[in-house]
Motif scaffolding. Structure first.
Motif: not given
Length: 175
Positions: A29-51
């Motif tokens: 459960f903790l690993l799934a939560g951590f993986a979700s957090l990392v995925a959301v942060l990575a998506a935000a960074i990619v969107i910011y840099i791409g934009q």
């Protein structure tokens, strides 16, 4: 008197056994939560840099492109960042990279001395996918708390719209 019948006890619902919380379940459960957090942060960074990269390469007006180029060169001292605003003209690229190199060399050889730049950008002429833009560039040298104003220069830019406005020609007056 007749005895009243006693009410039959209500049927009790069966109680579900509690979920088993084993250490493995909690860890997953903790690993799934951590993986979700990392995925959301990575998506935000990619969107910011791409934009940001999209905006730099796809300026909607000639004056925006010149303003971005001057900011990258004169304020940020970032020669690779200037390439986003330039056509594939090696002479223009070399000229703007040389300006960045001169600023860095000056500040490095004069510790405690800083150059600050201000400019005003004005579109002179535009027809379809070509434009001419000028910028009044004003430099100020600050050393030991005192400032010296340097002479203002008029830079001229030849622009072309290549899925966004790019600088394809640059004239900088000699010092």
């Amino acid at each position: 008197m007749t005895p009243s019948p006693t009410a039959a006890p209500a049927a009790t619902r069966p109680v579900k056994p509690p979920l088993r919380r084993t250490p493995l379940t909690l860890l997953l459960f903790l690993l799934a939560g951590f993986a979700s957090l990392v995925a959301v942060l990575a998506a935000a960074i990619v969107i910011y840099i791409g934009q940001d990269a999209y905006k730099a390469g796809h300026q909607m007006s000639p004056t925006q492109a010149v303003d971005g180029l001057l900011d990258a060169a004169l304020n940020e001292h970032d020669a690779p960042a200037t390439d986003k605003y330039l056509c594939d003209q090696v002479s223009v690229r070399d000229k703007i990279h040389d300006v960045v190199r001169q600023i860095k060399t000056f500040e490095k050889s004069n510790p405690g001395t800083f150059l600050t730049y201000e400019w005003s950008v004005r579109k002179v002429w535009q027809r379809r996918d070509r434009a001419l833009v000028t910028a009044q560039v004003h430099a100020r040298t600050t050393a030991s708390g005192s400032s010296t104003n340097n002479p203002e220069q008029k830079w001229k830019f030849s622009m072309r719209n290549e899925s966004g406005w790019k600088v394809c020609g640059l004239t900088i007056p000699a010092n």
